[in-house]
Design a protein around this motif. Structure first.
Motif, PDB file in Angstrom:
ATOM      1  N   VAL A 276       0.862  -1.188   0.000  1.00 11.09           N
ATOM      2  CA  VAL A 276       0.000   0.000   0.000  1.00 11.09           C
ATOM      3  C   VAL A 276       0.898   1.238   0.000  1.00 11.09           C
ATOM      4  O   VAL A 276       1.777   1.364   0.846  1.00 11.09           O
ATOM      5  CB  VAL A 276      -0.930   0.025   1.221  1.00 11.09           C
ATOM      6  N   GLY A 277       0.652   2.095  -0.947  1.00  9.50           N
ATOM      7  CA  GLY A 277       1.427   3.326  -1.014  1.00  9.50           C
ATOM      8  C   GLY A 277       2.668   3.171  -1.867  1.00  9.50           C
ATOM      9  O   GLY A 277       3.111   2.063  -2.201  1.00  9.50           O
ATOM     10  N   ASP A 278       3.209   4.349  -2.227  1.00 13.47           N
ATOM     11  CA  ASP A 278       4.384   4.325  -3.087  1.00 13.47           C
ATOM     12  C   ASP A 278       5.601   3.814  -2.326  1.00 13.47           C
ATOM     13  O   ASP A 278       5.832   4.192  -1.162  1.00 13.47           O
ATOM     14  CB  ASP A 278       4.676   5.725  -3.627  1.00 13.47           C
ATOM     15  N   ASP A 279       6.355   3.021  -3.018  1.00 15.52           N
ATOM     16  CA  ASP A 279       7.631   2.525  -2.504  1.00 15.52           C
ATOM     17  C   ASP A 279       7.528   1.813  -1.169  1.00 15.52           C
ATOM     18  O   ASP A 279       8.473   1.808  -0.362  1.00 15.52           O
ATOM     19  CB  ASP A 279       8.656   3.672  -2.386  1.00 15.52           C
ATOM     20  N   VAL A 280       6.391   1.206  -0.904  1.00 18.77           N
ATOM     21  CA  VAL A 280       6.237   0.425   0.331  1.00 18.77           C
ATOM     22  C   VAL A 280       6.433  -1.049  -0.009  1.00 18.77           C
ATOM     23  O   VAL A 280       5.682  -1.612  -0.816  1.00 18.77           O
ATOM     24  CB  VAL A 280       4.855   0.645   0.966  1.00 18.77           C
ATOM     25  N   ILE A 281       7.462  -1.637   0.557  1.00 18.29           N
ATOM     26  CA  ILE A 281       7.765  -3.068   0.303  1.00 18.29           C
ATOM     27  C   ILE A 281       7.204  -3.889   1.457  1.00 18.29           C
ATOM     28  O   ILE A 281       7.554  -3.637   2.626  1.00 18.29           O
ATOM     29  CB  ILE A 281       9.272  -3.294   0.160  1.00 18.29           C
ATOM     30  N   PRO A 282       6.322  -4.838   1.157  1.00 17.20           N
ATOM     31  CA  PRO A 282       5.755  -5.635   2.243  1.00 17.20           C
ATOM     32  C   PRO A 282       6.814  -6.513   2.888  1.00 17.20           C
ATOM     33  O   PRO A 282       7.878  -6.785   2.316  1.00 17.20           O
ATOM     34  CB  PRO A 282       4.681  -6.459   1.537  1.00 17.20           C
ATOM     35  N   SER A 283       6.543  -6.906   4.098  1.00 16.48           N
ATOM     36  CA  SER A 283       7.475  -7.777   4.839  1.00 16.48           C
ATOM     37  C   SER A 283       7.648  -9.106   4.111  1.00 16.48           C
ATOM     38  O   SER A 283       6.724  -9.629   3.464  1.00 16.48           O
ATOM     39  CB  SER A 283       6.951  -8.015   6.255  1.00 16.48           C
ATOM     40  N   GLY A 333       7.940  -0.193  -9.272  1.00 11.97           N
ATOM     41  CA  GLY A 333       7.729  -0.137 -10.709  1.00 11.97           C
ATOM     42  C   GLY A 333       6.437  -0.772 -11.170  1.00 11.97           C
ATOM     43  O   GLY A 333       6.143  -0.772 -12.367  1.00 11.97           O
ATOM     44  N   LEU A 334       5.669  -1.320 -10.232  1.00  5.40           N
ATOM     45  CA  LEU A 334       4.416  -1.980 -10.611  1.00  5.40           C
ATOM     46  C   LEU A 334       3.257  -1.005 -10.452  1.00  5.40           C
ATOM     47  O   LEU A 334       3.216  -0.182  -9.524  1.00  5.40           O
ATOM     48  CB  LEU A 334       4.175  -3.217  -9.744  1.00  5.40           C
ATOM     49  N   GLN A 335       2.332  -1.099 -11.320  1.00  7.15           N
ATOM     50  CA  GLN A 335       1.125  -0.292 -11.199  1.00  7.15           C
ATOM     51  C   GLN A 335       0.159  -0.951 -10.228  1.00  7.15           C
ATOM     52  O   GLN A 335       0.297  -2.115  -9.870  1.00  7.15           O
ATOM     53  CB  GLN A 335       0.469  -0.134 -12.569  1.00  7.15           C
ATOM     54  N   THR A 336      -0.821  -0.144  -9.851  1.00  5.73           N
ATOM     55  CA  THR A 336      -1.848  -0.690  -8.956  1.00  5.73           C
ATOM     56  C   THR A 336      -2.525  -1.875  -9.639  1.00  5.73           C
ATOM     57  O   THR A 336      -2.864  -1.845 -10.826  1.00  5.73           O
ATOM     58  CB  THR A 336      -2.892   0.390  -8.625  1.00  5.73           C
ATOM     59  N   GLY A 337      -2.687  -2.967  -8.858  1.00  6.65           N
ATOM     60  CA  GLY A 337      -3.351  -4.141  -9.411  1.00  6.65           C
ATOM     61  C   GLY A 337      -2.996  -5.393  -8.627  1.00  6.65           C
ATOM     62  O   GLY A 337      -2.343  -5.350  -7.584  1.00  6.65           O
ATOM     63  N   VAL A 338      -3.458  -6.482  -9.174  1.00  7.05           N
ATOM     64  CA  VAL A 338      -3.208  -7.806  -8.545  1.00  7.05           C
ATOM     65  C   VAL A 338      -2.256  -8.576  -9.457  1.00  7.05           C
ATOM     66  O   VAL A 338      -2.508  -8.741 -10.651  1.00  7.05           O
ATOM     67  CB  VAL A 338      -4.517  -8.596  -8.339  1.00  7.05           C
ATOM     68  N   TYR A 339      -1.172  -9.057  -8.848  1.00  5.76           N
ATOM     69  CA  TYR A 339      -0.162  -9.804  -9.591  1.00  5.76           C
ATOM     70  C   TYR A 339      -0.057 -11.237  -9.028  1.00  5.76           C
ATOM     71  O   TYR A 339      -0.118 -11.445  -7.818  1.00  5.76           O
ATOM     72  CB  TYR A 339       1.195  -9.098  -9.491  1.00  5.76           C
ATOM     73  N   VAL A 362      -0.839  -7.871  -4.104  1.00  5.97           N
ATOM     74  CA  VAL A 362      -1.819  -6.808  -4.350  1.00  5.97           C
ATOM     75  C   VAL A 362      -1.101  -5.460  -4.170  1.00  5.97           C
ATOM     76  O   VAL A 362      -0.557  -5.186  -3.069  1.00  5.97           O
ATOM     77  CB  VAL A 362      -3.028  -6.912  -3.422  1.00  5.97           C
ATOM     78  N   VAL A 363      -1.087  -4.645  -5.212  1.00  2.97           N
ATOM     79  CA  VAL A 363      -0.478  -3.313  -5.144  1.00  2.97           C
ATOM     80  C   VAL A 363      -1.623  -2.297  -5.179  1.00  2.97           C
ATOM     81  O   VAL A 363      -2.413  -2.283  -6.116  1.00  2.97           O
ATOM     82  CB  VAL A 363       0.463  -3.068  -6.309  1.00  2.97           C
ATOM     83  N   ALA A 364      -1.704  -1.471  -4.112  1.00  2.00           N
ATOM     84  CA  ALA A 364      -2.830  -0.505  -4.011  1.00  2.00           C
ATOM     85  C   ALA A 364      -2.307   0.859  -3.568  1.00  2.00           C
ATOM     86  O   ALA A 364      -1.310   0.953  -2.843  1.00  2.00           O
ATOM     87  CB  ALA A 364      -3.864  -1.016  -3.021  1.00  2.00           C
ATOM     88  N   ASP A 365      -3.018   1.944  -4.025  1.00  2.18           N
ATOM     89  CA  ASP A 365      -2.695   3.296  -3.553  1.00  2.18           C
ATOM     90  C   ASP A 365      -3.064   3.427  -2.114  1.00  2.18           C
ATOM     91  O   ASP A 365      -2.360   4.028  -1.300  1.00  2.18           O
ATOM     92  CB  ASP A 365      -3.367   4.363  -4.401  1.00  2.18           C
ATOM     93  N   ASN A 366      -4.240   2.942  -1.798  1.00  6.89           N
ATOM     94  CA  ASN A 366      -4.739   2.963  -0.428  1.00  6.89           C
ATOM     95  C   ASN A 366      -5.264   1.557  -0.145  1.00  6.89           C
ATOM     96  O   ASN A 366      -5.609   0.765  -1.041  1.00  6.89           O
ATOM     97  CB  ASN A 366      -5.880   3.979  -0.284  1.00  6.89           C
TER      98      ASN A 366
END
Length: 371
Positions: A276-283, A333-339, A362-366
């Motif tokens: 969630v959010g820009d440049d946030v890498i999940p654990s 570098g990934l756009q919002t969406g499900v990968y 899941v990459v999301a803005d919020n």
């Protein structure tokens, strides 16, 4: 003065029968006075020699291929009086049958005659018959016939304790224990043998020891799984041969099933990441590769990822203990969406390979409302 004259007869050289003769008495003072006395002699038949042969039949036996002479005996007896003249000859079987001696004389004792088969190896297995004629030139009960039978036994055969062998081998256990085959002969005689192992598929995995020997003996059969492929069934045979046996070669079928009880098991069965959010890498998360329970044998594995945003470490291991794989999803570098991607963990020796673990990012803005 009267004179007594004794008259005798010598019949020793005379054959049985009637003989006549005369005695003439002449008066010396009156030669013209001649008296004739007729004499008769009867020579009666005395006891004669008589031919007796015991036994009336003779049985001999030899093994096939035997080179040692085979002998038997029969007796000639004078069952009458005087001296018996005799002779013997082969009427049939003379190609293999010999008589020693072939003639002689018998008085009140027995004469033993030897029947000899000089070379039984020249005769094929089976029953061979011959006949001997025994005759006497001066005895009664002549001639007599003696039947001779010679049995050439078939050669012995190899006796193998097993006609087939099965090995069940597992990767985690190494090569299985050898198996032993007893080798004997059908009649207990000593036979020379040799053994050769051949494979129908695969190469070099079937072995025998020793390669040759004599009966009674034992043959050790072993298999080496070092270069074999798991999950395959291998077949071969052992040929045991003896030049002296009825069946020159016998075969023992060998089957080797090579498998494993090791099980490739990864946990959890799937992984989910949310960024969630820009440049946030999940654990990062952990994927565990577990060793099969009850096995001390290690097995190697390899892990791969099919997505650039999904990294794993380590990507392989040969340890026998459980091992954790660190899994990291990077949304940069990934756009919002499900990968979606997958991690593949594979092993060349464990069952259940490969394990495929689905991964979702899941990459999301919020943060979505459903989260």
């Amino acid at each position: 003065v009267p004179v007594t004259v004794t008259v005798g007869a010598n019949a020793r050289s005379l054959a049985p029968g009637a003989y006549v003769g005369q005695i003439r008495v002449v008066n010396i003072d009156a030669p013209q006075q001649i008296s004739t006395i007729n004499v008769s002699l009867s020579v009666a038949s005395g006891p004669q020699p008589a031919l007796e042969v015991l036994p009336t039949a003779l049985g001999l036996e030899a093994a096939s291929g035997a080179t040692k002479p085979v002998t038997g005996t029969f007796s000639i007896r004078n069952a009458g009086a005087g001296t018996l003249n005799w002779s013997a000859e082969t009427l049939s079987g003379n190609s293999w049958l010999a008589i020693e001696p072939a003639g002689g004389v018998v008085t009140s004792t027995r004469t033993t005659v030897t029947v000899r088969v000089a070379n039984p190896a020249q005769l094929s297995p089976g029953i061979h018959t011959g006949q001997i004629r025994i005759a006497s030139s001066n005895g009664a009960r002549s001639p007599q016939l003696l039947d001779v039978s010679l049995v050439i036994l078939p050669p012995p055969d190899l006796q193998l304790g097993r006609s087939a062998l099965t090995f069940n081998a597992y990767y985690e256990d190494g090569s299985p224990e050898p198996q032993t085959i007893a080798i004997g002969s059908s009649d207990g005689s000593v036979l020379d043998w040799s053994a050769i192992a051949t494979e129908v598929n695969g190469a070099g995995w079937l072995r025998v020891q020793p390669a040759s020997g004599r009966t009674p003996g034992r043959l050790q059969v072993s298999v080496d799984t070092g270069d074999l492929t798991l999950g395959e069934i291998y077949r071969g045979e052992i040929v045991v041969s003896s030049p002296q046996a009825l069946t020159r070669s016998q075969r023992i079928a060998v089957t080797l099933a090579y498998g494993t009880r090791l099980l490739l098991n990864t946990q959890p069965s799937s992984l989910n990441f949310v960024a969630v959010g820009d440049d946030v890498i999940p654990s990062s998360q952990v994927l565990t590769v577990r060793r099969s329970a009850g096995s001390e044998r290690s097995f190697g594995w390899q892990a791969t990822s099919d997505a650039g945003w999904l990294t794993i470490s380590p990507t392989s291991d040969d340890a026998g203990s459980d091992r954790e794989i660190n899994v990291q999803a990077n949304p940069s570098g990934l756009q919002t969406g499900v990968y979606r991607a997958k991690i593949t963990v594979s092993s060349g020796v464990a069952r259940g390979s490969p394990n495929i673990i689905p991964v979702t990012l899941v990459v999301a803005d919020n943060l979505p409302a459903f989260c």
